[in-house]
Design an enzyme around this catalytic site. Structure first.
Site, PDB file in Angstrom:
ATOM      1  N   HIS A 137       0.832  -1.207   0.000  1.00 53.22           N
ATOM      2  CA  HIS A 137       0.000   0.000   0.000  1.00 53.22           C
ATOM      3  C   HIS A 137       0.867   1.259   0.000  1.00 53.22           C
ATOM      4  CE1 HIS A 137      -3.659  -2.196   0.470  1.00 53.22           C
ATOM      5  NE2 HIS A 137      -3.462  -2.575   1.695  1.00 53.22           N
ATOM      6  N   GLY A 306     -18.952  -5.279  -3.577  1.00 52.23           N
ATOM      7  CA  GLY A 306     -18.242  -5.331  -4.854  1.00 52.23           C
ATOM      8  C   GLY A 306     -18.966  -4.603  -5.964  1.00 52.23           C
TER       9      GLY A 306
HETATM   10  P1  A3P Z   1     -16.897  -3.097  -1.099  1.00 53.29           P
HETATM   11  O1  A3P Z   1     -16.638  -2.959   0.363  1.00 53.29           O
HETATM   12  O2  A3P Z   1     -17.316  -1.801  -1.737  1.00 53.29           O
HETATM   13  O3  A3P Z   1     -17.812  -4.193  -1.430  1.00 53.29           O
HETATM   14  P2  A3P Z   1      -9.508  -4.594  -1.100  1.00 53.29           P
HETATM   15  O4  A3P Z   1      -9.474  -5.935  -1.714  1.00 53.29           O
HETATM   16  O5  A3P Z   1      -8.528  -3.666  -1.732  1.00 53.29           O
HETATM   17  O6  A3P Z   1      -9.444  -4.661   0.353  1.00 53.29           O
HETATM   18  O7  A3P Z   1     -10.934  -3.973  -1.496  1.00 53.29           O
HETATM   19  C1  A3P Z   1     -12.104  -4.516  -0.997  1.00 53.29           C
HETATM   20  C2  A3P Z   1     -13.247  -4.134  -1.903  1.00 53.29           C
HETATM   21  O8  A3P Z   1     -13.168  -4.899  -3.111  1.00 53.29           O
HETATM   22  C3  A3P Z   1     -14.585  -4.447  -1.266  1.00 53.29           C
HETATM   23  O9  A3P Z   1     -15.488  -3.472  -1.797  1.00 53.29           O
HETATM   24  C4  A3P Z   1     -14.867  -5.832  -1.823  1.00 53.29           C
HETATM   25  O10 A3P Z   1     -16.207  -6.231  -1.762  1.00 53.29           O
HETATM   26  C5  A3P Z   1     -14.390  -5.655  -3.256  1.00 53.29           C
HETATM   27  N1  A3P Z   1     -14.117  -6.937  -3.897  1.00 53.29           N
HETATM   28  C6  A3P Z   1     -13.487  -8.010  -3.370  1.00 53.29           C
HETATM   29  N2  A3P Z   1     -13.463  -9.012  -4.243  1.00 53.29           N
HETATM   30  C7  A3P Z   1     -14.097  -8.581  -5.357  1.00 53.29           C
HETATM   31  C8  A3P Z   1     -14.407  -9.173  -6.616  1.00 53.29           C
HETATM   32  N3  A3P Z   1     -14.072 -10.431  -6.881  1.00 53.29           N
HETATM   33  N4  A3P Z   1     -15.070  -8.430  -7.516  1.00 53.29           N
HETATM   34  C9  A3P Z   1     -15.424  -7.160  -7.257  1.00 53.29           C
HETATM   35  N5  A3P Z   1     -15.165  -6.536  -6.085  1.00 53.29           N
HETATM   36  C10 A3P Z   1     -14.499  -7.244  -5.146  1.00 53.29           C
END
Ligand code: A3P
Length: 342
Positions: A137, A306
């Site tokens: 990050h 997501g």
């Molecule tokens: P939301 O909380 O808006 O649903 P990171 O992986 O960087 O921690 O980000 C998490 C975000 O990515 C979350 O968003 C999560 O739901 C979403 N996310 C995780 N897997 C995903 C997928 N396969 N497709 C789309 N979004 C995804």
């Protein structure tokens, strides 16, 4: 490096961290102290890991890094990248069926240097198969020099700040609940740190006092690097991946030097990867339903909605106006913009 050398290095590191902690600007983020280090906010606990990563890590030309601000979709990108790189590897079972994506692409400052003073490292970098898939990050300017000068590749994922903020909010309150429920002392401490409201969170966001923020500096740092060195840094947007995953996946595969062949395209390999890594499939896997990562982060909390545009359910018109104004100001003249709705 042997154990003695590591110990010596750790003593130097410990002193450096102690001195830094005294001198760096401090702020509070949901009940814990964050420090402003090299222009970005970093949790007090993580700063030693960040410095260990910066000073001890040596990039290889074959390495592939995923860089991001938390909650911009890096878990999704991890599963996609892992699938692209390993699509021809013969496994008895697809590793994504039995591992959370965070366990297949290690975070440098959280997993690899997570216990910066440990020897040997819990996730030994030399044991990872090539290409090593790693994540961070850290802002571009703070990456170790070896990442910047080697021929490794960096995939950056960005997401509009409003959805990032909503996602971070739900993730953070989940972490707070988990942490404070651990024992009696922590439950007692929790009385002084009530769960923040979305409004409080929004204010912290406008002041950019959030780990790894300022948001726009982070995004613009990688955006500029991607324009200056397109073969080294690929800038991907969450919203574009949602809109046309096939196009983005081909771009990523090309960038990491493993383009899909016509035969693979005809055989539906791209669609298979997209389906396997979709949030719906990921949520259904037992391995992603239970358990925690790094003792604190619930595996399931990485998969929430997501969607693009969930922010429309969370903010008042003045809040939206404020963020849009900030976004316009910060992104002006960069050529970068974000789509806010599906
Ligand atoms: P939301 O909380 O808006 O649903 P990171 O992986 O960087 O921690 O980000 C998490 C975000 O990515 C979350 O968003 C999560 O739901 C979403 N996310 C995780 N897997 C995903 C997928 N396969 N497709 C789309 N979004 C995804």
């Amino acid at each position: 490096m042997n154990q003695n050398q590591t110990q010596e290095q750790n003593i130097v590191l410990q002193k450096q961290v102690q001195n830094l902690k005294k001198s760096l600007p401090k702020a509070n983020f949901i009940g814990s102290t964050i420090l402003k280090y090299q222009g970005f906010w970093c949790s007090e606990q993580q700063i030693k890991n960040v410095i260990a990563f910066q000073t001890q890590f040596h990039a290889r030309d074959s390495d592939i890094f995923i860089a991001s601000i938390p909650k911009t979709g890096s878990t999704w990108l991890k599963s996609l990248l892992f699938s692209i790189v390993n699509r021809t590897t013969k496994h008895t079972q697809n590793p994504l069926l039995v591992n959370h994506p965070q366990e297949l692409v290690y975070s440098l400052e959280t997993d690899v240097y997570g216990n910066a003073f440990a020897y040997p490292r819990p996730h030994h970098l030399d044991e990872l198969p090539s290409p090593r898939l790693l994540s961070t990050h850290l802002p571009y300017a703070s990456l170790p020099e070896s990442i910047k000068v080697s021929n490794c590749r960096v995939l950056y994922i960005a997401r509009n700040p409003l959805d990032t903020l909503v996602s971070l909010y739900y993730f953070s309150i989940g972490v707070m609940n988990k942490y404070f429920s651990k024992d009696l002392i922590k439950r007692f401490i929790s009385m002084f740190y009530p769960i923040p409201s979305m409004d409080d969170f929004f204010e912290a966001c406008c002041e950019e006092k959030i780990p790894f923020w300022p948001f726009f500096d982070h995004v613009i740092g990688y955006w500029k690097a991607s324009l200056e060195e397109p073969n080294k840094v690929l800038f991907v947007k969450y919203e574009d991946m949602k809109e046309d995953a096939t196009y983005e996946l081909k771009k990523i595969a090309q960038f990491v030097g493993m383009p899909f062949t016509t035969q693979e395209e005809n055989e539906g390999v791209i669609e298979e990867i997209i389906e396997m890594c979709s949030i719906k499939s990921m949520k259904q896997l037992e391995v992603n339903k239970n358990g925690v990562i790094n003792e604190l982060f619930e595996k399931k909390s990485y998969f929430r909605k997501g969607e693009v545009g969930d922010w429309t359910h969370h903010f008042t018109p003045p809040m939206i106006e404020k963020m849009k104004k900030l976004m316009d100001e910060k992104l002006q003249g960069t050529g970068l913009s974000f789509k806010l709705s599906p």
